[in-house]
Design a protein around this motif. Structure first.
Motif, mmCIF file in Angstrom:
data_model
loop_
_atom_site.group_PDB
_atom_site.id
_atom_site.type_symbol
_atom_site.label_atom_id
_atom_site.label_comp_id
_atom_site.label_asym_id
_atom_site.label_seq_id
_atom_site.Cartn_x
_atom_site.Cartn_y
_atom_site.Cartn_z
ATOM 1 N N ASN A 111 63.051 -71.829 -24.043
ATOM 2 C CA ASN A 111 62.400 -71.878 -25.361
ATOM 3 C C ASN A 111 61.622 -73.174 -25.559
ATOM 4 N N PHE A 112 61.952 -74.194 -24.735
ATOM 5 C CA PHE A 112 61.376 -75.521 -24.873
ATOM 6 C C PHE A 112 60.751 -75.961 -23.534
ATOM 7 N N PRO A 113 59.559 -75.477 -23.216
ATOM 8 C CA PRO A 113 58.963 -75.763 -21.906
ATOM 9 C C PRO A 113 58.832 -77.242 -21.595
ATOM 10 N N GLU A 114 58.635 -78.067 -22.613
ATOM 11 C CA GLU A 114 58.432 -79.499 -22.379
ATOM 12 C C GLU A 114 59.683 -80.172 -21.813
ATOM 13 N N ARG A 115 60.845 -79.546 -21.961
ATOM 14 C CA ARG A 115 62.087 -80.139 -21.468
ATOM 15 C C ARG A 115 62.276 -79.958 -19.957
ATOM 16 N N VAL A 116 61.524 -79.055 -19.355
ATOM 17 C CA VAL A 116 61.694 -78.770 -17.932
ATOM 18 C C VAL A 116 60.937 -79.779 -17.077
ATOM 19 N N ASN A 117 59.836 -80.277 -17.605
ATOM 20 C CA ASN A 117 59.002 -81.206 -16.822
ATOM 21 C C ASN A 117 59.674 -82.574 -16.665
ATOM 22 N N ASN A 157 67.921 -74.015 -22.131
ATOM 23 C CA ASN A 157 67.322 -74.878 -23.151
ATOM 24 C C ASN A 157 67.844 -76.312 -23.165
ATOM 25 N N GLU A 158 69.100 -76.507 -22.816
ATOM 26 C CA GLU A 158 69.690 -77.843 -22.895
ATOM 27 C C GLU A 158 69.363 -78.648 -21.635
ATOM 28 N N PRO A 159 69.021 -79.942 -21.798
ATOM 29 C CA PRO A 159 68.636 -80.762 -20.638
ATOM 30 C C PRO A 159 69.646 -80.741 -19.500
ATOM 31 N N ALA A 160 70.936 -80.782 -19.818
ATOM 32 C CA ALA A 160 71.964 -80.781 -18.766
ATOM 33 C C ALA A 160 71.943 -79.477 -17.982
ATOM 34 N N ASP A 161 71.733 -78.361 -18.691
ATOM 35 C CA ASP A 161 71.674 -77.056 -18.020
ATOM 36 C C ASP A 161 70.397 -76.924 -17.180
#
Length: 248
Positions: free
Chosen positions: A242-248, A223-227
């Motif tokens: 949990n936050f798909p928008e963070r992967v793109n 979930n965390e951007p760094a991870d």
């Protein structure tokens, strides 16, 4: 000048050779960072966010129906007590999930997704393989679902063995909570396509070992951007979040 251009071209070519493909974006229980997990609203939110795949959890209840829910007990997320497997569908329909939602049946999730993205069905409860396989086959044969849009996973490896008995071709991912390298023998036995490790148990060496054994890696729950960036650098094939928008 020519030397600089040639050098730049070589550097670009080398960089291109080392570029990793972007991992699949896999919505965890839909998009549970935004909507109550495993509900139709969460499934729809994940699709709205442009995921490549959605992961859900299933149990078989008393009447044999397959329902979408994560916990074996209802208490954490609903207004009802007890084990979900002890309910009949008529009573489960009366249960209210946090946010005013209902617990969906697997068919309702399939209807919502409508073959637009892939679906990872995690077999949470015992005895789910046979019925899940029956429902999948119905949607493939009668609802134009692509077989490639189904993948079955579980921490219960015996249930995965049962699924493989019923279905010799469905894609299987072996869920691993501890050292994911230890899941390689079972993945080979099941003719699986992937191993799904906990991201904190994964490093580059283990990822290389899993890839060298011929399996994809869909890691959870990041979930965390760094991870997320760390998993991309390792070269995983999919990120469950949990936050798909963070992967793109």
């Amino acid at each position: 000048m020519l030397k600089r251009i040639t050098l730049a071209f070589i550097c670009f070519t080398l960089a291109s050779c080392h570029m990793k493909e972007e991992p699949l974006v896999i919505g965890h229980r839909g998009a549970m960072g935004h909507e109550t997990e495993n509900t139709i609203s969460s499934i729809q939110k994940a699709m709205d966010l442009g995921v490549d795949m959605i992961e859900i959890d299933v149990f078989k209840i008393k009447g044999g129906e397959i329902v979408v829910f994560h916990d074996d007990k209802l208490d954490r997320l609903t207004n009802a007590p007890g084990s979900i497997e002890d309910y009949y569908i008529v009573d489960l329909r009366k249960v209210i999930v946090d946010g005013g939602h209902k617990i969906p049946m697997l068919q309702e999730v399939l209807k919502t997704i409508d073959n637009k993205v892939a679906l990872n069905i995690e077999l949470k409860g015992a005895g789910t393989a046979d019925r899940v396989n029956h429902i999948m086959n119905y949607y493939i044969e009668n609802k134009n679902w692509s077989p490639d849009n189904f993948i079955i996973s579980s921490f219960n490896w015996d249930e995965l063995k049962e699924m493989r008995k019923h279905n010799p071709t469905v894609a299987i991912a072996v869920l691993a909570e501890e050292d994911p390298v230890e899941a390689i023998p079972m993945a080979k036995e099941l003719n699986a396509v992937a191993i799904n490790p906990y991201f904190k148990k994964l490093d580059e060496q283990k990822a290389d070992e899993i890839h060298d054994a011929g399996f994809k890696i869909y890691t959870w729950t990041v979930n965390e951007p760094a991870d997320i960036e760390a998993m991309k650098n390792i070269g995983v094939d999919g990120i469950i979040t949990n936050f798909p928008e963070r992967v793109n």
